[in-house]
Design a protein around this motif. Structure first.
Motif, PDB file in Angstrom:
ATOM      1  N   VAL A  88     -82.973  -3.658  16.134  1.00 32.62           N
ATOM      2  CA  VAL A  88     -81.420  -3.055  15.157  1.00 32.62           C
ATOM      3  C   VAL A  88     -80.781  -1.455  16.345  1.00 32.62           C
ATOM      4  O   VAL A  88     -82.025  -0.444  15.274  1.00 32.62           O
ATOM      5  N   GLU A  89     -79.954  -1.509  16.624  1.00 29.86           N
ATOM      6  CA  GLU A  89     -79.737   0.056  16.656  1.00 29.86           C
ATOM      7  C   GLU A  89     -78.850   0.756  16.369  1.00 29.86           C
ATOM      8  O   GLU A  89     -77.479  -0.112  16.281  1.00 29.86           O
ATOM      9  N   TYR A  90     -78.340   1.899  15.952  1.00 31.89           N
ATOM     10  CA  TYR A  90     -77.840   2.687  15.660  1.00 31.89           C
ATOM     11  C   TYR A  90     -77.254   3.874  16.243  1.00 31.89           C
ATOM     12  O   TYR A  90     -78.281   4.694  16.929  1.00 31.89           O
ATOM     13  N   ARG A  91     -76.387   3.292  16.444  1.00 33.18           N
ATOM     14  CA  ARG A  91     -75.597   5.080  17.430  1.00 33.18           C
ATOM     15  C   ARG A  91     -74.160   6.142  17.024  1.00 33.18           C
ATOM     16  O   ARG A  91     -73.481   5.141  16.173  1.00 33.18           O
ATOM     17  N   ILE A  93     -74.768   8.384  14.939  1.00 33.96           N
ATOM     18  CA  ILE A  93     -74.928   8.309  12.847  1.00 33.96           C
ATOM     19  C   ILE A  93     -75.646   9.389  13.550  1.00 33.96           C
ATOM     20  O   ILE A  93     -74.850   9.623  11.466  1.00 33.96           O
ATOM     21  N   PHE A 117     -75.992  -4.213   7.764  1.00 36.10           N
ATOM     22  CA  PHE A 117     -76.659  -3.565   8.698  1.00 36.10           C
ATOM     23  C   PHE A 117     -75.608  -1.280   8.299  1.00 36.10           C
ATOM     24  O   PHE A 117     -76.156  -1.294   8.390  1.00 36.10           O
ATOM     25  N   TYR A 120     -77.664  -0.330   5.378  1.00 41.59           N
ATOM     26  CA  TYR A 120     -78.919   0.170   6.139  1.00 41.59           C
ATOM     27  C   TYR A 120     -79.633   0.672   7.349  1.00 41.59           C
ATOM     28  O   TYR A 120     -80.030   2.127   6.363  1.00 41.59           O
ATOM     29  N   GLY A 121     -78.375   1.534   8.356  1.00 43.62           N
ATOM     30  CA  GLY A 121     -78.581   2.998   8.690  1.00 43.62           C
ATOM     31  C   GLY A 121     -78.473   4.248   8.355  1.00 43.62           C
ATOM     32  O   GLY A 121     -79.118   4.678   8.235  1.00 43.62           O
ATOM     33  N   LEU A 124     -81.213   4.427   6.040  1.00 43.27           N
ATOM     34  CA  LEU A 124     -82.458   5.257   6.952  1.00 43.27           C
ATOM     35  C   LEU A 124     -82.135   6.603   6.653  1.00 43.27           C
ATOM     36  O   LEU A 124     -82.882   7.556   7.735  1.00 43.27           O
ATOM     37  N   ALA A 125     -80.801   6.680   7.760  1.00 36.86           N
ATOM     38  CA  ALA A 125     -80.237   8.264   7.882  1.00 36.86           C
ATOM     39  C   ALA A 125     -80.567   9.176   6.991  1.00 36.86           C
ATOM     40  O   ALA A 125     -80.303  10.300   6.278  1.00 36.86           O
ATOM     41  N   THR A 129     -75.200   5.236   0.661  1.00 39.50           N
ATOM     42  CA  THR A 129     -75.058   3.736   0.646  1.00 39.50           C
ATOM     43  C   THR A 129     -73.438   3.429   0.377  1.00 39.50           C
ATOM     44  O   THR A 129     -72.391   4.318  -0.120  1.00 39.50           O
ATOM     45  N   THR A 286     -72.414   1.284  15.838  1.00 41.31           N
ATOM     46  CA  THR A 286     -72.540   2.762  16.467  1.00 41.31           C
ATOM     47  C   THR A 286     -71.280   2.765  16.323  1.00 41.31           C
ATOM     48  O   THR A 286     -69.566   2.231  15.060  1.00 41.31           O
TER      49      THR A 286
END
Length: 368
Positions: A88-91, A93, A117, A120-121, A124-125, A129, A286
């Protein structure tokens, strides 16, 4: 008086009572048994129900507020990511400010996993939420509504009847979203249109934008300023594999061949389950840029949202392989070829289009 009491998420003071009621709800307990112990004999249902209730009572004794509940959800997310995704990739953020409330306006592929998703990003950052918009068509079973509202979901009354009732529902929703963003400094997630983009084409519904504007319009705020106040951030979610692709293709195929598709009573609940447990491959989320002032109409605003969602969409090997096959070229991804072989033959062209369309749409925007 709480003018949003019937649509807002539950607050901390309500959590304990809602959880206690859930544990005593047979429909909820039986759904867990059906989900986790589907292969077990029917005669074990009663003892299983007893055991499930005991375990749940032990778990909820540790939950006293919404944050505690979301930490349980985060644990399930971590497990789901390990078992159903390759990564899983976050762009983008890193562009977000922890002290700001954003309206994340997202493309829509999966009922539960799209906001999950995004959430969750943000978690994590170290960001807040989101409060999640969810249609009341998904809440036919009361326990589902309770679970969603415990997880910071608010209700969109899609089933409102008549113009007056619909306008009242939209006005209430608009007021709630505006208050959440401008006063509470909370983040909001909402899909760019009602329902998932089953054909893979992402397009924002102007009615959503007009709904956002309603509450500020009453205060004589201009459209451009009102939308800038909401700090809209377009979000593009891309799945390498869509766990519900064949089901979506079946619906599209039936509509195109017979002109009609009749949903089963709890089909949306099955879609939620399949989206959670199904294999997704790589997932890329993204975050675009905050849309500032300068857009005078809903149609102009829609164009900017669509531009960002489509051009920021992460193209996966499956999209490239699908387009190659549509063009009569060899598949560029052997795994996708095997996946396509498992698809019913009469649905393959529809599935190909579903995967190829995001790439075709992006090429059109970028003139390549």
């Amino acid at each position: 008086m709480d003018q949003f009491h019937d649509i807002r998420p539950y607050n901390d003071a309500e959590v304990a009572e809602v959880l206690s009621n859930l544990v005593e709800t047979p429909d909820f307990i039986n759904t867990i048994i059906g989900f986790r112990f589907a292969q077990w004999p029917k005669f074990l249902q009663a003892p299983l129900a007893f055991c499930v209730k005991l375990v749940l009572k032990r778990q909820i004794s540790k939950i006293s507020n919404v944050h505690d509940f979301q930490m349980i959800v985060a644990n399930y997310m971590e497990r789901m990511i390990k078992t159903t995704t390759s990564s899983v990739e976050y762009r983008g953020i890193e562009k977000l400010d922890k002290e700001t409330g954003y309206l994340f306006l997202s493309n829509h592929r999966d009922i539960a996993m799209d906001p999950a998703f995004v959430n969750y990003g943000l978690y994590l950052a170290g960001l807040n939420t989101v409060r999640i918009a969810i249609g009341d068509n998904l809440l036919r079973r009361p326990f589902v509504s309770d679970l969603m509202r415990l997880n910071k979901s608010f209700i969109v009354k899609r089933s409102a009847n008549g113009i007056r009732e619909m306008m009242a529902a939209f006005g209430q929703l608009s007021g709630y979203i505006t208050q959440s963003l401008t006063q509470d400094q909370c983040n909001i997630w909402i899909a760019q249109k009602e329902g998932r983009a089953k054909d893979g084409l992402d397009q924002t519904d102007p009615a959503i934008i007009k709904m956002f504007f309603m509450s500020q319009k009453k205060e004589k705020v201009s459209f451009s300023t009102a939308m800038a106040n909401l700090k809209v951030v377009p979000v593009s979610i891309s799945y390498e594999y869509d766990p519900c692709a064949f089901d979506k293709a079946n619906e599209l195929h039936q509509k195109s061949t017979t002109g009609n598709y009749e949903k089963a009573e709890f089909e949306d609940i099955d879609s939620i389950k399949n989206g959670i447990v199904g294999q997704k491959g790589k997932v890329v989320v993204t975050f675009g840029d905050v849309i500032k002032e300068g857009f005078e109409t809903a149609e102009e605003f829609v164009e900017e949202v669509d531009r960002q969602i489509i051009t920021n969409y992460a193209i996966q090997p499956t999209h490239q392989a699908a387009l190659a096959l549509q063009q009569g070229l060899p598949s560029t991804d052997s795994a996708f070829s095997g996946y396509l072989d498992s698809c019913p033959e009469d649905l393959r062209e529809t599935v190909l289009a579903m995967y190829a369309n995001p790439l075709k749409q992006q090429k059109k925007y970028l003139n390549v």
